[in-house]
Scaffold this motif. Sequence first.
Motif, PDB file in Angstrom:
ATOM      1  N   ALA A  70       0.836  -1.202   0.000  1.00  0.00           N
ATOM      2  CA  ALA A  70       0.000   0.000   0.000  1.00  0.00           C
ATOM      3  C   ALA A  70       0.873   1.255   0.000  1.00  0.00           C
ATOM      4  CB  ALA A  70      -0.930   0.002   1.207  1.00  0.00           C
ATOM      5  N   THR A  71       1.923   1.272   0.799  1.00  0.00           N
ATOM      6  CA  THR A  71       2.810   2.435   0.873  1.00  0.00           C
ATOM      7  C   THR A  71       3.426   2.732  -0.488  1.00  0.00           C
ATOM      8  OG1 THR A  71       3.353   1.910   3.173  1.00  0.00           O
ATOM      9  CG2 THR A  71       4.833   3.414   2.016  1.00  0.00           C
ATOM     10  N   VAL A  72       4.003   1.708  -1.097  1.00  0.00           N
ATOM     11  CA  VAL A  72       4.669   1.893  -2.386  1.00  0.00           C
ATOM     12  C   VAL A  72       3.669   2.288  -3.465  1.00  0.00           C
ATOM     13  CG1 VAL A  72       5.949   0.693  -4.215  1.00  0.00           C
ATOM     14  CG2 VAL A  72       6.569   0.350  -1.809  1.00  0.00           C
ATOM     15  N   SER A  73       2.544   1.599  -3.530  1.00  0.00           N
ATOM     16  CA  SER A  73       1.592   1.863  -4.612  1.00  0.00           C
ATOM     17  C   SER A  73       0.920   3.225  -4.479  1.00  0.00           C
ATOM     18  CB  SER A  73       0.546   0.749  -4.696  1.00  0.00           C
ATOM     19  OG  SER A  73      -0.239   0.701  -3.530  1.00  0.00           O
ATOM     20  N   LEU A  74       0.702   3.692  -3.267  1.00  0.00           N
ATOM     21  CA  LEU A  74       0.129   5.035  -3.101  1.00  0.00           C
ATOM     22  C   LEU A  74       1.091   6.116  -3.570  1.00  0.00           C
ATOM     23  CD1 LEU A  74      -1.578   4.617   0.369  1.00  0.00           C
ATOM     24  CD2 LEU A  74      -2.749   5.252  -1.752  1.00  0.00           C
ATOM     25  N   ALA A  75       2.381   5.854  -3.450  1.00  0.00           N
ATOM     26  CA  ALA A  75       3.383   6.851  -3.829  1.00  0.00           C
ATOM     27  C   ALA A  75       3.682   6.870  -5.326  1.00  0.00           C
ATOM     28  CB  ALA A  75       4.674   6.595  -3.053  1.00  0.00           C
ATOM     29  N   LYS A  76       3.340   5.806  -6.030  1.00  0.00           N
ATOM     30  CA  LYS A  76       3.662   5.692  -7.454  1.00  0.00           C
ATOM     31  C   LYS A  76       2.549   6.242  -8.340  1.00  0.00           C
ATOM     32  CE  LYS A  76       7.497   3.160  -7.275  1.00  0.00           C
ATOM     33  NZ  LYS A  76       8.706   3.448  -8.011  1.00  0.00           N
ATOM     34  N   ALA A  77       2.937   6.728  -9.512  1.00  0.00           N
ATOM     35  CA  ALA A  77       1.984   7.260 -10.486  1.00  0.00           C
ATOM     36  C   ALA A  77       1.500   6.153 -11.418  1.00  0.00           C
ATOM     37  CB  ALA A  77       2.653   8.361 -11.307  1.00  0.00           C
ATOM     38  N   GLY A  78       0.376   6.412 -12.061  1.00  0.00           N
ATOM     39  CA  GLY A  78      -0.128   5.501 -13.079  1.00  0.00           C
ATOM     40  C   GLY A  78      -1.348   4.722 -12.629  1.00  0.00           C
ATOM     41  N   THR A  79      -2.118   4.314 -13.621  1.00  0.00           N
ATOM     42  CA  THR A  79      -3.362   3.606 -13.318  1.00  0.00           C
ATOM     43  C   THR A  79      -3.112   2.207 -12.760  1.00  0.00           C
ATOM     44  OG1 THR A  79      -3.529   2.899 -15.628  1.00  0.00           O
ATOM     45  CG2 THR A  79      -4.741   4.874 -15.003  1.00  0.00           C
ATOM     46  N   THR A  80      -2.027   1.563 -13.173  1.00  0.00           N
ATOM     47  CA  THR A  80      -1.718   0.242 -12.627  1.00  0.00           C
ATOM     48  C   THR A  80      -1.437   0.340 -11.137  1.00  0.00           C
ATOM     49  OG1 THR A  80      -0.839  -0.516 -14.740  1.00  0.00           O
ATOM     50  CG2 THR A  80      -0.186  -1.761 -12.781  1.00  0.00           C
ATOM     51  N   TRP A  81      -0.642   1.332 -10.734  1.00  0.00           N
ATOM     52  CA  TRP A  81      -0.353   1.527  -9.315  1.00  0.00           C
ATOM     53  C   TRP A  81      -1.610   1.924  -8.551  1.00  0.00           C
ATOM     54  CZ3 TRP A  81       3.507  -0.677  -7.154  1.00  0.00           C
ATOM     55  CH2 TRP A  81       4.689  -0.879  -7.857  1.00  0.00           C
ATOM     56  N   PHE A  82      -2.486   2.673  -9.207  1.00  0.00           N
ATOM     57  CA  PHE A  82      -3.752   3.020  -8.559  1.00  0.00           C
ATOM     58  C   PHE A  82      -4.542   1.756  -8.250  1.00  0.00           C
ATOM     59  CE2 PHE A  82      -8.315   3.736  -8.879  1.00  0.00           C
ATOM     60  CZ  PHE A  82      -8.489   4.682  -7.881  1.00  0.00           C
ATOM     61  N   LYS A  83      -4.625   0.857  -9.231  1.00  0.00           N
ATOM     62  CA  LYS A  83      -5.366  -0.397  -9.036  1.00  0.00           C
ATOM     63  C   LYS A  83      -4.732  -1.248  -7.931  1.00  0.00           C
ATOM     64  CE  LYS A  83      -7.037  -0.504 -13.769  1.00  0.00           C
ATOM     65  NZ  LYS A  83      -6.893  -1.126 -15.097  1.00  0.00           N
ATOM     66  N   ILE A  84      -3.413  -1.269  -7.888  1.00  0.00           N
ATOM     67  CA  ILE A  84      -2.716  -2.006  -6.834  1.00  0.00           C
ATOM     68  C   ILE A  84      -3.019  -1.379  -5.470  1.00  0.00           C
ATOM     69  CG2 ILE A  84      -0.434  -2.592  -5.901  1.00  0.00           C
ATOM     70  CD1 ILE A  84       0.497  -2.857  -8.866  1.00  0.00           C
ATOM     71  N   SER A  85      -3.056  -0.047  -5.414  1.00  0.00           N
ATOM     72  CA  SER A  85      -3.401   0.647  -4.166  1.00  0.00           C
ATOM     73  C   SER A  85      -4.787   0.250  -3.688  1.00  0.00           C
ATOM     74  CB  SER A  85      -3.376   2.171  -4.359  1.00  0.00           C
ATOM     75  OG  SER A  85      -2.102   2.648  -4.636  1.00  0.00           O
ATOM     76  N   VAL A  86      -5.744   0.275  -4.600  1.00  0.00           N
ATOM     77  CA  VAL A  86      -7.119  -0.082  -4.234  1.00  0.00           C
ATOM     78  C   VAL A  86      -7.166  -1.524  -3.730  1.00  0.00           C
ATOM     79  CG1 VAL A  86      -9.460  -0.463  -5.114  1.00  0.00           C
ATOM     80  CG2 VAL A  86      -8.206   1.602  -5.758  1.00  0.00           C
ATOM     81  N   ALA A  87      -6.509  -2.427  -4.434  1.00  0.00           N
ATOM     82  CA  ALA A  87      -6.511  -3.833  -4.028  1.00  0.00           C
ATOM     83  C   ALA A  87      -5.863  -4.001  -2.651  1.00  0.00           C
ATOM     84  CB  ALA A  87      -5.785  -4.690  -5.064  1.00  0.00           C
ATOM     85  N   ALA A  88      -4.731  -3.352  -2.435  1.00  0.00           N
ATOM     86  CA  ALA A  88      -4.030  -3.471  -1.151  1.00  0.00           C
ATOM     87  C   ALA A  88      -4.873  -2.934  -0.002  1.00  0.00           C
ATOM     88  CB  ALA A  88      -2.689  -2.735  -1.208  1.00  0.00           C
ATOM     89  N   VAL A  89      -5.505  -1.795  -0.215  1.00  0.00           N
ATOM     90  CA  VAL A  89      -6.312  -1.191   0.847  1.00  0.00           C
ATOM     91  C   VAL A  89      -7.582  -2.021   1.100  1.00  0.00           C
ATOM     92  CG1 VAL A  89      -7.567   0.898   1.533  1.00  0.00           C
ATOM     93  CG2 VAL A  89      -5.328   1.098   0.463  1.00  0.00           C
ATOM     94  N   LEU A  90      -8.165  -2.580   0.057  1.00  0.00           N
ATOM     95  CA  LEU A  90      -9.328  -3.456   0.246  1.00  0.00           C
ATOM     96  C   LEU A  90      -8.936  -4.731   1.000  1.00  0.00           C
ATOM     97  CD1 LEU A  90     -11.209  -3.124  -3.166  1.00  0.00           C
ATOM     98  CD2 LEU A  90     -12.038  -2.409  -0.910  1.00  0.00           C
ATOM     99  N   VAL A  91      -7.784  -5.309   0.668  1.00  0.00           N
ATOM    100  CA  VAL A  91      -7.298  -6.494   1.389  1.00  0.00           C
ATOM    101  C   VAL A  91      -7.050  -6.128   2.846  1.00  0.00           C
ATOM    102  CG1 VAL A  91      -5.332  -8.076   1.624  1.00  0.00           C
ATOM    103  CG2 VAL A  91      -6.379  -7.703  -0.613  1.00  0.00           C
ATOM    104  N   GLU A  92      -6.485  -4.954   3.069  1.00  0.00           N
ATOM    105  CA  GLU A  92      -6.250  -4.494   4.438  1.00  0.00           C
ATOM    106  C   GLU A  92      -7.564  -4.378   5.213  1.00  0.00           C
ATOM    107  OE1 GLU A  92      -4.722  -0.514   6.801  1.00  0.00           O
ATOM    108  OE2 GLU A  92      -4.960  -0.477   4.617  1.00  0.00           O
TER     109      GLU A  92
END
Length: 155
Positions: A70-92
């Motif tokens: 979540a930390t890394v993906s929130l800091a990164k740009a791009g739609t792929t990182w956005f999707k990873i952020s959403v997935a990580a936060v939902l898993v959390e």
Amino acid sequence: MKEQQAPGATGDAPVRNTRNTGPGRLLIAVYGVFAISATARAGYQILTKFSEAPLAYLLSAFAAVVYILATVSLAKAGTTWFKISVAAVLVELAGVLVVGTLSILDSVQFPHETVWSLFGRGYGFIPLLLPILGLVWLYRRRPSAAAAASAKAAE
């Protein structure tokens, strides 16, 4: 000054990462603190007393991985990182809810606390609030909204 286009972005309008600005920086910092804390705690628990509560300690390690992602993906740009952020936060969020509930209903399996035990009570319930705030932030900074705002500002 020319804006850089985010990796993986297509089209004429550049896509900016607005997740790591303003309050997003604070969110990333809190996730970073939890990533370090959960990693250190899980590492210590697994190395020194794994046999006492293996399920709890493995869940702590899993939580650490989720916080790092979540930390890394929130800091990164791009739609792929956005999707990873959403997935990580939902898993959390799912982890906090499931582990929190199980730690109340089946305390035998959780003789020692994890980051998510009792809905994060040992951490001031921040593990319960953090994914909710994270999802709100991600919703408000979703790529389509950012692209629309950028296009509107360019007019």
